[in-house]
Design a protein around this motif. Structure first.
Motif, short mmCIF file in Angstrom:
data_model
loop_
_atom_site.label_atom_id
_atom_site.label_comp_id
_atom_site.label_asym_id
_atom_site.label_seq_id
_atom_site.Cartn_x
_atom_site.Cartn_y
_atom_site.Cartn_z
N HIS A 50 90.17 -22.65 -3.17
CA HIS A 50 91.54 -24.30 -3.36
C HIS A 50 91.95 -23.91 -4.85
O HIS A 50 91.68 -24.31 -5.86
CB HIS A 50 90.83 -24.82 -1.99
N HIS A 52 94.14 -26.24 -7.30
CA HIS A 52 94.98 -28.12 -7.47
C HIS A 52 95.42 -27.80 -8.03
O HIS A 52 95.71 -27.65 -9.29
CB HIS A 52 93.83 -28.79 -7.32
N ARG A 69 86.04 -25.25 3.41
CA ARG A 69 86.97 -25.06 2.40
C ARG A 69 87.64 -26.48 2.91
O ARG A 69 88.91 -26.89 2.74
CB ARG A 69 87.40 -23.81 1.92
N GLU A 70 87.52 -26.05 4.76
CA GLU A 70 88.73 -26.64 5.82
C GLU A 70 89.01 -28.21 5.56
O GLU A 70 89.63 -28.46 5.91
CB GLU A 70 88.83 -25.76 6.71
N ARG A 73 90.25 -29.77 1.97
CA ARG A 73 91.74 -29.64 2.45
C ARG A 73 92.10 -30.90 3.17
O ARG A 73 93.10 -31.31 3.32
CB ARG A 73 91.99 -28.17 2.96
N HIS A 74 91.16 -31.34 4.21
CA HIS A 74 91.76 -32.24 4.87
C HIS A 74 91.00 -33.04 4.32
O HIS A 74 92.49 -34.45 4.98
CB HIS A 74 90.52 -32.07 6.74
N SER A 77 94.05 -34.36 1.87
CA SER A 77 95.08 -35.06 2.87
C SER A 77 95.47 -35.98 3.23
O SER A 77 96.24 -37.14 3.88
CB SER A 77 95.84 -34.24 4.32
N PRO A 83 91.04 -34.45 -5.27
CA PRO A 83 89.66 -33.35 -4.84
C PRO A 83 88.36 -33.57 -5.45
O PRO A 83 87.31 -32.98 -5.05
CB PRO A 83 90.54 -32.18 -6.19
#
Length: 201
Positions: A50, A52, A69-70, A73-74, A77, A83
């Motif tokens: 990912h 940034h 990774r998912e 990312r959540h 958010s 991060p």
């Protein structure tokens, strides 16, 4: 956009790895969970990534699994979670453990992670409980229950109060849990066995 990298490990620490990809060294920030999976790698490794982007900085984050990774990312958010904090959260709990803690509303497991207060933990649970249900993670028979997560969190806090760095305490606890093969151990026994896997702080 860089989605994944394949290369040889040039250097590795609990928070970062440098991959040699066609003679170019890529620095990736990683969680302790990914670090554990890279420790014994002796050939090319593949890390999902990912990127940034900030006005003054580009940072790559690497993940051993798509599920991790998912969730990362959540997490980023959510207002107030950057991060670095997301990386720390995924170092405190594996992806499956984090998902279990969120779906069962286990605030204690989240607040045991360094830097995560009660309000942040409650916000994570509130915002991700439904979203995480849509993420496909590899399900295993040894995903811990809420009670087991709470016990592990308490053991981690106990080790840190004795002066051990969180990463060291985490590795020691994981060694104990692997050796116990799913046995339910009380906090005192977890700490006692973990101390046998650590050097003095």
């Amino acid at each position: 956009m860089i989605s994944q990298l394949r290369g040889k490990i040039l250097s590795l620490s609990p928070t970062q790895v440098v991959l040699d990809v066609n003679s170019v060294g890529y620095l990736l920030n990683i969680s302790l969970s990914t670090y554990d999976q890279l420790q014994h790698a002796d050939e090319d490794v593949v890390l999902l990534t990912h990127l940034h982007v900030r006005e003054d900085l580009l940072q790559l984050y690497g993940f051993a699994t798509e599920g991790e990774r998912e969730i990362f990312r959540h997490l980023i958010s959510i207002t107030g979670i950057g991060p670095k904090m997301a990386q720390g959260i995924l170092s405190g709990l594996k992806a499956e453990e984090l998902r279990e803690a969120i779906q069962t509303g286990n605030v204690a497991a989240l607040t045991a992670i360094s830097g995560v207060g009660k309000k942040t933990a409650e916000r994570i649970i509130l915002e991700l409980k439904t979203k995480l249900g849509k993420i496909e993670l590899v399900q295993t028979s040894d995903v811990p229950t809420s009670d087991q997560l709470k016990t592990r969190s308490e053991a981690l806090v106990a080790l840190m109060s004795l002066g051990y760095h969180r990463a060291v305490a985490e590795r020691a606890l994981r060694s104990v849990l692997q050796e116990s093969r799913g046995e339910d151990l009380p906090v005192e026994e977890l700490v006692k066995r973990a101390l046998q896997h650590t050097s003095r702080p």
